[in-house]
Design an enzyme around this catalytic site. Structure first.
Site, PDB file in Angstrom:
ATOM      1  N   GLY D  11      -2.366   1.888   3.458  1.00 48.36           N
ATOM      2  CA  GLY D  11      -1.369   2.917   3.751  1.00 48.36           C
ATOM      3  C   GLY D  11      -1.591   3.493   5.135  1.00 48.36           C
ATOM      4  N   ARG D  72      -0.464  -4.677   3.194  1.00 47.29           N
ATOM      5  CA  ARG D  72      -1.476  -5.237   2.311  1.00 47.29           C
ATOM      6  C   ARG D  72      -1.240  -6.750   2.282  1.00 47.29           C
ATOM      7  NH1 ARG D  72      -3.115  -0.286  -0.003  1.00 47.29           N
ATOM      8  NH2 ARG D  72      -1.367   1.125   0.267  1.00 47.29           N
ATOM      9  N   ASP D 103     -10.574   2.054   1.346  1.00 46.74           N
ATOM     10  CA  ASP D 103     -11.571   1.176   0.730  1.00 46.74           C
ATOM     11  C   ASP D 103     -11.069  -0.246   0.495  1.00 46.74           C
ATOM     12  OD1 ASP D 103     -10.014   2.059  -1.334  1.00 46.74           O
ATOM     13  OD2 ASP D 103     -11.619   3.060  -2.428  1.00 46.74           O
ATOM     14  N   THR D 126      -7.273   7.288   6.102  1.00 43.50           N
ATOM     15  CA  THR D 126      -6.545   7.519   4.847  1.00 43.50           C
ATOM     16  C   THR D 126      -6.260   9.004   4.721  1.00 43.50           C
ATOM     17  OG1 THR D 126      -6.837   7.683   2.454  1.00 43.50           O
ATOM     18  CG2 THR D 126      -8.821   7.395   3.730  1.00 43.50           C
ATOM     19  N   ASP D 128      -6.069  10.528   2.020  1.00 47.49           N
ATOM     20  CA  ASP D 128      -6.588  11.034   0.745  1.00 47.49           C
ATOM     21  C   ASP D 128      -7.990  11.638   0.826  1.00 47.49           C
ATOM     22  OD1 ASP D 128      -4.313  10.395  -0.636  1.00 47.49           O
ATOM     23  OD2 ASP D 128      -5.011   8.414  -1.236  1.00 47.49           O
ATOM     24  N   ASP D 130     -10.794  10.333   0.371  1.00 48.28           N
ATOM     25  CA  ASP D 130     -11.545   9.982  -0.829  1.00 48.28           C
ATOM     26  C   ASP D 130     -12.654   8.973  -0.534  1.00 48.28           C
ATOM     27  OD1 ASP D 130      -9.840   7.945  -0.195  1.00 48.28           O
ATOM     28  OD2 ASP D 130      -9.186   7.558  -2.237  1.00 48.28           O
ATOM     29  N   ARG D 172      -3.698   9.731  -5.584  1.00 49.70           N
ATOM     30  CA  ARG D 172      -3.702   9.030  -6.867  1.00 49.70           C
ATOM     31  C   ARG D 172      -5.038   9.161  -7.559  1.00 49.70           C
ATOM     32  NH1 ARG D 172      -0.393   3.834  -5.342  1.00 49.70           N
ATOM     33  NH2 ARG D 172       1.448   5.111  -4.980  1.00 49.70           N
ATOM     34  N   GLN D 255       4.268  13.139   3.680  1.00 48.52           N
ATOM     35  CA  GLN D 255       2.855  13.457   3.881  1.00 48.52           C
ATOM     36  C   GLN D 255       2.094  12.402   4.688  1.00 48.52           C
ATOM     37  OE1 GLN D 255       1.191  15.253  -0.051  1.00 48.52           O
ATOM     38  NE2 GLN D 255       3.143  14.319  -0.554  1.00 48.52           N
TER      39      GLN D 255
END
Lengths: 323, 323, 323, 323
Positions: D11, D72, D103, D126, D128, D130, D172, D255
């Site tokens: 992403g 991807r 990741d 990213t 996120d 995370d 997510r 976002q």
């Protein structure tokens, strides 16, 4: 001394506070006693009415939402409800009401004036720009800019992934937000309630662009498009062009909020000023609008009944510039 | 086949790229061969001219500045310079030029058309909105919004410290940015070249507000105000009202840049489209403007010579709403 | 019951309201009685102190400025002044004070605690990020983002005209805003008080880039750079490289205002919460900071005395990335 | 001479362009030959690889998305696919790859290095946040600020109508965007995958606030919350508290886009610089992160396997500040 109350009603729109400020300050300048009514006609019914002065409206010109809050009122749509509401005006001697809102709100104002002889002025406060009798409505320009900023962000992602994005903007009966934000972001297709959506043409244009390897595509849809909004369009596109990477984004409520644009603050200020001028000149039961840069007064019943139409010129420009 | 070149000239303004895009795409739609000229008339002189297609203008509608760059050119103001420039057009068979800029740029276009019979179209690209024959200029709305956002920030600080801020915005000959940004931010005084500045009145109004403990004050000044800009005003205020905490902020060049507002993208797109339409219809040597929501064509010599005036209605609104 | 007052002092910074909110709500959560003091130590002196509850701080987390206003106070710098101020605290039983501000404000807090034994907590509220003992100060991230947005706009214009812009940002003693905004906008040179400015090197680098036709250039200068700010630098550049089109922009007060960034709201909330926790745990006369993502407590006298230093790693990155 | 290629994968996130710029410019500074690979591992497979110089990355630091595009790739997840991809690197003599992504992207890099012995460096790109081994990921700060601006707008409307809004943000598997944007907008409840959602507690807290007439309520939900996102929560709230005016807003793809915040540009620049430094020092197959303000290197297999955890301190702050 004249006593005038102001309220906001229906969906909120950015610039309502600037309009309230202009109404209150102009009234005070002319020696009127000014009142605010909370939550639209609900506050009139529930006697939630309070005096306002110059300080009550300090430092609000830049704020989204409305300090008077807004709501829809079922009770006001009964005659008994309106009687109760008018009693609350009368006990304070309020002999003028400025209603900031859309056509539903103006219907209430029209009842007040025809049934109870209370002079009312309507100010067009709606992000949809679907009112007859004005080139601008308070909140429209901000909503379009909010949509444009959001779509610009989405385009970054669309471009990075070579995706098709179908973006849904507000507008149940009117396609103005879709039209203006779509042109301003270079959308390939703009689907609006005012023009028939030919889905075959949309598919053909996407298919042709795919062949040209023009992979970034953007479709802007008004929620009220007769084809049923972004999700419906996406479903069909995915069936017909399954190898396109198609995504949906529904912008939703962000379009109503935010600090108003310069344009919305300006027209809200101008209209608010003229609402009071209009009351002073005995011009009642009209909506104050701006037509061809001049202040224009439209009787409330006409503002409610008539509709604007979208020039076909714009639709032609969309088609040519997206090529 | 018609061959048309486009250039940007003078001070840059947000939306110029949207206008370039519309000119190029509309030309291509109608089968024209399109060219870009770099750095205004300089590129015409130095033969910095290149073909443009639909992709040349992809993904630029949202960008500030101008991909064609801009400059002022001394050499073009000589007849020999213009001869050289025209030779560069002629060797490519270019038989139409779209000039995006202000009145200086239109003067060049007028020379091209009267001396060398090259059809020219002017598009009003200037943040100052000081051109006759149009209600909007490309970049004005963005510049006003940039000024408003900056002044909103300054007001936070003014309010936290109970300070008087004197903010200077752009506008050497025109007070439109000052007027629109001042009303939109609730400025107490707005000083513009088009209205005589009565410094005694300004002092009196500040002094009166100080007595009422209305301590947050904001004055917006156009750089071209006959009193000499924010620093001059501040000097006088500090002498006359020494216990006011008075600060100056000169917004400067940020007003020229940034992603164009929806309004500027929209009118730039519309005007760019009509520039080509106008060439096709044989309507030459005019500026394409928007008057009362309709496209309007003003002969270049008139667009250069005449001036807009500011309605006194606005100045009255300023005074009343700041009270 | 513990009674705690909160004040903001010195220059305002975005996020102060978020900090006030967190202090008040955390205090109430723990059953304390909370007070607000207006205009920093002035309000303490003039007894402008009022009770605050959860509602007093509703809907302020997103607002720039400070609802408690701020000021510098001369009288508080006398012992008599402080006696008077402390009397106003004592008559309400206030036995804790949270001071949001910079090192000047902490000096006041230190006096309160050492002379009158009033437990004080300092929260670092300054856009300059020049306080020892914390990686973040409330307002810094917003100020940097405001500077970055402004410089992005200026770059549009610089690029359109092939100009050199020398932009001055805030920072009288600290170059952090210049460093962060300069790296974030790709500035070719960043001049800060913490590193010696070699003007010959600046000239040489501009001159070399001119030869490579890399014409867009941006220099970011902290106002406190020892060379004297943007106007001084511009003067020298114009003398030495007269054919460069060199302009100056001084961003000024816009850097203090505006809705705080997410980061500033977050750290303000976290620090406000820990200010109360710290008082409850009997840890007094410290500044609450964040070091390596953990809450860190620095005695006020150390926070005032020590200075942060800028890593030379950053200056190396600037040089390499601008190449 | 060392030859290094850079790609973006997975992403997209704001700041990827700033990272590409830093990688390319630092490589050139050290005399490396630099390459860009289009559309992640797809471009490596399809030989869409091109040389980059300093100009290739000019004027991109402020742009959202990624100029190298991203995707991807299924084929790369086969050994044959990777063989083909590596052949394309080898024929150019590329002996280092910088992978900007999450990741999934690092898994590809790990295969490249373990199977084919190609030195790889991962940069955490990213929204996120995370990834294990870094306090910041490129894009997170911008995504949070975008969410905060959107929620601020929604709050205007919520406040005007006394509504409950349930806003869904991205995430997510990680609740960081929800946590940071929720605290920054004063959300009453924040629901994230990392903490069990007690729906009874949410209902009880809404119900209690309703009694206190604290009618403006905001719940922020991560899309990956185990309760199933905003629509699921809204369904339950509407059943249990039917007289609340409850609305849902799903922020979605906005976002991911937009001009990166100062923070994201800064860390992207720093990490990009250290990616090259790391390759030069022979430190391979690591992710470059920032831990406690210092550059930290985490072996790719650990960065992929381990997870960050959210401090319970934050959840406590949420609860207290929303009271």
């Amino acid at each position: 001394m004249t006593k005038v109350a102001v309220l906001t009603s229906g969906g909120d729109s950015p610039g309502m506070n600037a309009a309230i400020r202009a109404v209150v300050r102009t009234g005070i300048y002319y020696g009127m006693e000014m009142f605010g009514i909370m939550r639209g006609y609900n506050g009139m019914l529930e006697d939630d009415i309070f005096p306002m002065n110059s300080r009550s409206v300090a430092n609000i010109i830049q704020r989204g939402g409305t300090i008077l809050k807004t709501a829809r009122s079922k009770e006001f749509f009964t005659y008994e409800g309106r009687q109760k509401a008018v009693a609350n005006l009368e006990k304070r001697g309020i002999n003028g009401v400025v209603v900031i809102g859309g056509d539903g709100s103006f219907t209430g104002a029209l009842k007040l004036s025809t049934e109870f002889n209370i002079p009312c002025i309507g100010l067009p406060g709606t992000i949809d720009k679907d009112l007859y009798g004005t080139d601008f409505t308070i909140g429209f320009d901000t909503a379009v800019n909010t949509a444009v900023e959001a779509i610009d962000k989405i385009r970054d992602t669309a471009d990075a992934h070579d995706r098709l994005f179908i973006v849904e903007v507000m507008g149940r009966h009117a396609g103005y937000i879709a039209l203006h934000s779509g042109i301003s972001t270079g959308a390939e297709n703009i689907l609006i309630p005012e023009a028939e959506t030919n889905i075959e043409e949309v598919i053909a244009s996407l298919s042709e662009k795919e062949k040209r390897k023009k992979l970034v595509n953007l479709i802007v849809v008004a929620e009220g498009d007769e084809f049923g909004g972004a999700n419906q369009i996406a479903k069909i596109v995915k069936e017909r062009l399954p190898h396109l990477d198609t995504r949906v984004s529904i912008l939703g409520h962000i379009q109503r909020g935010g600090s108003p644009s310069a344009m919305d603050r300006l027209i809200a200020s101008r209209m608010g000023y003229h609402a009071i001028e209009s009351l002073m000149e005995g011009r009642h039961n009209v909506m104050v609008g701006v037509l061809n840069n001049e202040i224009a007064y439209t009787p409330l019943e006409i503002a409610i009944r008539e509709k604007q139409s979208i020039s076909s010129d714009w639709l032609r420009i969309v088609k040519i510039l997206a090529s």
